[in-house]
Design a protein around this motif. Structure first.
Motif, PDB file in Angstrom:
ATOM      1  N   LEU A  83       0.790  -1.236   0.000  1.00 16.88           N
ATOM      2  CA  LEU A  83       0.000   0.000   0.000  1.00 16.88           C
ATOM      3  C   LEU A  83       0.820   1.282   0.000  1.00 16.88           C
ATOM      4  N   VAL A  84       1.910   1.348   0.773  1.00  9.46           N
ATOM      5  CA  VAL A  84       2.699   2.586   0.874  1.00  9.46           C
ATOM      6  C   VAL A  84       4.180   2.250   0.823  1.00  9.46           C
ATOM      7  N   GLN A  85       4.910   2.899  -0.088  1.00 10.44           N
ATOM      8  CA  GLN A  85       6.371   2.820  -0.080  1.00 10.44           C
ATOM      9  C   GLN A  85       6.858   3.978   0.784  1.00 10.44           C
ATOM     10  N   ALA A  86       7.209   3.666   2.015  1.00  5.82           N
ATOM     11  CA  ALA A  86       7.370   4.692   3.049  1.00  5.82           C
ATOM     12  C   ALA A  86       8.589   5.580   2.831  1.00  5.82           C
ATOM     13  N   ALA A  87       9.793   4.994   2.848  1.00  8.01           N
ATOM     14  CA  ALA A  87      11.015   5.796   2.772  1.00  8.01           C
ATOM     15  C   ALA A  87      11.191   6.469   1.421  1.00  8.01           C
ATOM     16  N   ALA A  88      10.420   6.048   0.428  1.00 11.81           N
ATOM     17  CA  ALA A  88      10.469   6.701  -0.888  1.00 11.81           C
ATOM     18  C   ALA A  88       9.708   8.015  -0.899  1.00 11.81           C
ATOM     19  N   GLY A  89       9.048   8.335   0.205  1.00  8.55           N
ATOM     20  CA  GLY A  89       8.283   9.575   0.276  1.00  8.55           C
ATOM     21  C   GLY A  89       6.796   9.333   0.429  1.00  8.55           C
ATOM     22  N   MET A  90       6.430   8.230   1.059  1.00 10.91           N
ATOM     23  CA  MET A  90       5.027   7.847   1.252  1.00 10.91           C
ATOM     24  C   MET A  90       4.295   7.764  -0.088  1.00 10.91           C
ATOM     25  N   LEU A  91       4.880   6.982  -0.998  1.00 14.03           N
ATOM     26  CA  LEU A  91       4.243   6.749  -2.292  1.00 14.03           C
ATOM     27  C   LEU A  91       3.103   5.752  -2.094  1.00 14.03           C
ATOM     28  N   VAL A  92       1.899   6.159  -2.456  1.00 15.70           N
ATOM     29  CA  VAL A  92       0.704   5.366  -2.208  1.00 15.70           C
ATOM     30  C   VAL A  92       0.343   4.563  -3.452  1.00 15.70           C
ATOM     31  N   MET A  93       0.147   3.272  -3.261  1.00 16.51           N
ATOM     32  CA  MET A  93      -0.207   2.387  -4.378  1.00 16.51           C
ATOM     33  C   MET A  93      -1.707   2.435  -4.649  1.00 16.51           C
ATOM     34  N   PRO A  94      -2.114   2.330  -5.908  1.00  9.59           N
ATOM     35  CA  PRO A  94      -3.546   2.317  -6.231  1.00  9.59           C
ATOM     36  C   PRO A  94      -4.220   1.086  -5.640  1.00  9.59           C
ATOM     37  N   HIS A  95      -5.504   1.227  -5.331  1.00  6.95           N
ATOM     38  CA  HIS A  95      -6.261   0.104  -4.798  1.00  6.95           C
ATOM     39  C   HIS A  95      -6.286  -1.030  -5.816  1.00  6.95           C
ATOM     40  N   GLY A  96      -6.066  -2.227  -5.351  1.00  5.22           N
ATOM     41  CA  GLY A  96      -6.088  -3.403  -6.203  1.00  5.22           C
ATOM     42  C   GLY A  96      -4.731  -3.873  -6.665  1.00  5.22           C
ATOM     43  N   TYR A  97      -3.721  -3.036  -6.510  1.00  3.33           N
ATOM     44  CA  TYR A  97      -2.389  -3.408  -6.987  1.00  3.33           C
ATOM     45  C   TYR A  97      -1.829  -4.589  -6.203  1.00  3.33           C
ATOM     46  N   LEU A  98      -1.886  -4.509  -4.885  1.00  3.73           N
ATOM     47  CA  LEU A  98      -1.345  -5.581  -4.051  1.00  3.73           C
ATOM     48  C   LEU A  98      -2.050  -6.906  -4.337  1.00  3.73           C
TER      49      LEU A  98
ATOM     50  N   GLY B 181      -1.824  -0.943  12.586  1.00  2.00           N
ATOM     51  CA  GLY B 181      -2.841   0.093  12.496  1.00  2.00           C
ATOM     52  C   GLY B 181      -2.523   1.311  11.679  1.00  2.00           C
ATOM     53  N   ARG B 182      -1.315   1.426  11.175  1.00  2.00           N
ATOM     54  CA  ARG B 182      -0.894   2.652  10.508  1.00  2.00           C
ATOM     55  C   ARG B 182      -1.759   3.036   9.300  1.00  2.00           C
ATOM     56  N   THR B 183      -2.214   2.042   8.549  1.00  2.00           N
ATOM     57  CA  THR B 183      -2.965   2.344   7.321  1.00  2.00           C
ATOM     58  C   THR B 183      -4.474   2.321   7.544  1.00  2.00           C
ATOM     59  N   GLY B 184      -4.907   2.090   8.768  1.00  2.00           N
ATOM     60  CA  GLY B 184      -6.328   2.034   9.063  1.00  2.00           C
ATOM     61  C   GLY B 184      -6.836   0.645   9.355  1.00  2.00           C
ATOM     62  N   THR B 185      -6.089  -0.370   8.948  1.00  2.00           N
ATOM     63  CA  THR B 185      -6.355  -1.750   9.338  1.00  2.00           C
ATOM     64  C   THR B 185      -5.134  -2.255  10.096  1.00  2.00           C
ATOM     65  N   PHE B 186      -5.293  -3.354  10.845  1.00  7.19           N
ATOM     66  CA  PHE B 186      -4.180  -3.780  11.695  1.00  7.19           C
ATOM     67  C   PHE B 186      -2.939  -4.064  10.852  1.00  7.19           C
ATOM     68  N   PHE B 187      -3.100  -4.797   9.762  1.00 12.57           N
ATOM     69  CA  PHE B 187      -2.035  -4.964   8.776  1.00 12.57           C
ATOM     70  C   PHE B 187      -2.547  -4.449   7.435  1.00 12.57           C
ATOM     71  N   ALA B 188      -1.660  -3.846   6.648  1.00 13.96           N
ATOM     72  CA  ALA B 188      -2.066  -3.283   5.355  1.00 13.96           C
ATOM     73  C   ALA B 188      -2.620  -4.352   4.425  1.00 13.96           C
ATOM     74  N   CYS B 189      -2.091  -5.573   4.503  1.00 15.76           N
ATOM     75  CA  CYS B 189      -2.548  -6.662   3.640  1.00 15.76           C
ATOM     76  C   CYS B 189      -4.048  -6.898   3.736  1.00 15.76           C
ATOM     77  N   GLU B 190      -4.615  -6.625   4.917  1.00 17.35           N
ATOM     78  CA  GLU B 190      -6.034  -6.880   5.131  1.00 17.35           C
ATOM     79  C   GLU B 190      -6.910  -6.095   4.165  1.00 17.35           C
ATOM     80  N   GLN B 191      -6.469  -4.918   3.731  1.00 13.27           N
ATOM     81  CA  GLN B 191      -7.315  -4.054   2.920  1.00 13.27           C
ATOM     82  C   GLN B 191      -7.612  -4.643   1.556  1.00 13.27           C
ATOM     83  N   GLU B 192      -6.777  -5.606   1.118  1.00 11.20           N
ATOM     84  CA  GLU B 192      -7.036  -6.244  -0.170  1.00 11.20           C
ATOM     85  C   GLU B 192      -7.143  -7.760  -0.035  1.00 11.20           C
ATOM     86  N   GLY B 193      -7.334  -8.226   1.192  1.00  9.15           N
ATOM     87  CA  GLY B 193      -7.541  -9.646   1.411  1.00  9.15           C
ATOM     88  C   GLY B 193      -6.381 -10.515   0.984  1.00  9.15           C
TER      89      GLY B 193
END
Length: 462
Positions: A223-238, A262-274
């Motif tokens: 979902l987010v490439q953090a050290a690159a400058g918080m680059l946000v991936m489009p939904h569905g990419y993962l 919890g950083r992305t709104g779910t406990f782990f970011a993976c959860e947002q795309e199952g």
């Protein structure tokens, strides 16, 4: 900004300490901020000045400083034992922590290898994945795929799969060479976001079709490439990456060091795309910012390939003196208890919405190229001329100047180049989040529109 006489601590710092990711020539020319204590979302310096901890002490502190539950867990554990090795022995806190992490993790991740930091957690995943292939007879699978602009740590294995040239180029002769995939978060203009998404997936499909039989694993931040400058991936990419890697029997190593807990709104970011990866790495927020600890989670399939007799030498010959440290595991367990008792995840949607709304005026500032947000993670990218996509010169250090101004106004933040980062503790109230954003917005306006304010200054936060 007249310089005061340095305190004894600051003098010791200047004489003896080499700081990470810091140009020490500039550091030694400035008066450092000496943090003596913390309370909730605040850091307090040796002069008693309070600052918002706007980046959660480099993304680790999630429940605030000096949390009574975490403090109590450390005190209780230290009266029992501080550390005993996991080589040949069992530690109650480490066993319980591994159990609870498996219960929280995506389905299929049921084995946990503990270590001490995020770099090490990824290094372990890389080595496990490679050794697995060798031990099951897939000896041709020796290659890795990584995303450009990715960051996974500073050990040589993790630098090999990293893609930030500023950090990594000097070491290129020491590294193994992965196959590089274009990141969907890298685009020249916001209008090109969708094209970047499609280009990255098409390239991944091509690589896997042509070389999948030689590839061990793909390593990525979800979902987010953090050290690159918080680059946000489009939904569905993962999700699509998981489908493609699974179809070609390529392991997916997901780096949740920055996005987990919890950083992305779910406990782990993976959860947002199952998504259930083959490996998931955790660190940073795992102990609430109290103790160094990391975990590499993997599947029964991977674990079983390392079972055998002594003569077969299938053991994973990797470990650390402090693996499973009792103090770290005890406070990690307490952190998970805080999530439950204080209903942290249930309170996040309201805070995230307030964060989004507070950021809207910043989007309108003249030199703001883009505001990127995922949950309570924000990156605000600055440009000298947004219309022509003209960046600031490196020596302008505009992001660093924003951080200095914010610090003067009571907020600690640390930019990545000219991307201003905000990652407040999850415990922050709506009002505190709004105040942090207000300070950042005003600091950006002054740094970009009133340049004379900081003329001749060499910022130390680079």
């Amino acid at each position: 900004m007249a310089k005061r006489k340095l305190s004894q601590v600051a003098k010791w710092d200047h004489e003896f300490v080499w700081h990470p990711f810091t140009q020490m020539q500039d550091w030694l020319a400035q008066e450092p901020v000496v943090i003596e204590r913390g309370e909730g979302v605040y850091l307090i310096d040796e002069n008693g000045k309070k600052y918002y901890d706007g980046v959660s002490s480099l993304w680790v502190n999630i429940h605030g400083h000096n949390h009574p539950t975490l403090n109590a867990a450390l005190k209780e554990q230290v009266d029992k034992i501080a550390h005993s090795t996991l080589l040949g022995l069992v530690s109650p806190p480490s066993a319980q922590l591994c159990k609870e992490l498996v219960e929280l993790a995506p389905e299929g991740l049921n084995k946990v290898f503990l270590s001490d930091d995020g770099s090490t957690a990824i290094e372990i995943a890389i080595k496990m994945a490679y050794q697995y292939r060798q031990q099951v007879g897939q000896t041709e699978k020796t290659k890795f795929i990584s995303l450009n602009a990715g960051y996974h740590g500073d050990t040589l294995g993790t630098v090999s799969v990293g893609g930030i040239q500023l950090f990594h180029q000097v070491f290129h002769n020491l590294l193994f060479k992965p196959i590089t995939l274009p990141s969907p978060g890298v685009y020249r203009d916001v209008a090109d976001r969708e094209a970047s998404f499609e280009e990255s997936l098409a390239e991944l499909e091509r690589i896997l079709d042509e070389e999948g039989h030689q590839i061990t694993a793909l390593v990525m931040e979800p979902l987010v490439q953090a050290a690159a400058g918080m680059l946000v991936m489009p939904h569905g990419y993962l999700k699509r990456v998981r489908e493609l890697t699974a179809a070609h029997d390529v392991f997916l190593i997901v780096d949740e060091v920055a996005t987990g807990f919890g950083r992305t709104g779910t406990f782990f970011a993976c959860e947002q795309e199952g998504v259930s990866p083959d490996f998931m790495t955790l660190s940073k927020g795992i102990t609430g910012g109290y103790m160094p600890l990391a975990a590499t989670l993997t599947t029964q399939r991977v674990f079983d390939a390392f079972l055998g007799t002594f003569e077969e030498k299938k053991t994973f010959y990797h470990g650390h003196s402090y693996t499973g440290n009792a103090l770290a595991c005890a406070v990690a367990l307490a952190s998970l208890q805080v999530f439950r008792d204080e209903k942290v995840m249930e309170g996040l949607p309201r805070k995230i919405e307030a964060f989004t709304n507070a950021l809207k005026p910043i989007e309108q500032l003249e030199h703001v190229k883009e505001v990127r947000q995922r949950g309570l993670i924000v990156g605000i990218e600055l440009e000298q001329d947004v219309a022509t996509h003209t960046p600031y010169r490196p020596n302008d250090a505009v992001g660093a100047k924003v951080a200095v101004l914010a610090r003067e106004s009571g907020l600690i933040c640390r930019p990545i180049g000219d991307v201003v980062i905000l990652m407040p503790p999850l415990v922050s109230t709506v009002e505190q989040i709004e105040d942090m954003v207000r300070i950042v917005g005003e600091s950006i306006r002054i740094a970009t529109e009133e340049e004379h304010v900081l003329e001749g200054m060499r910022p130390i936060i680079l």
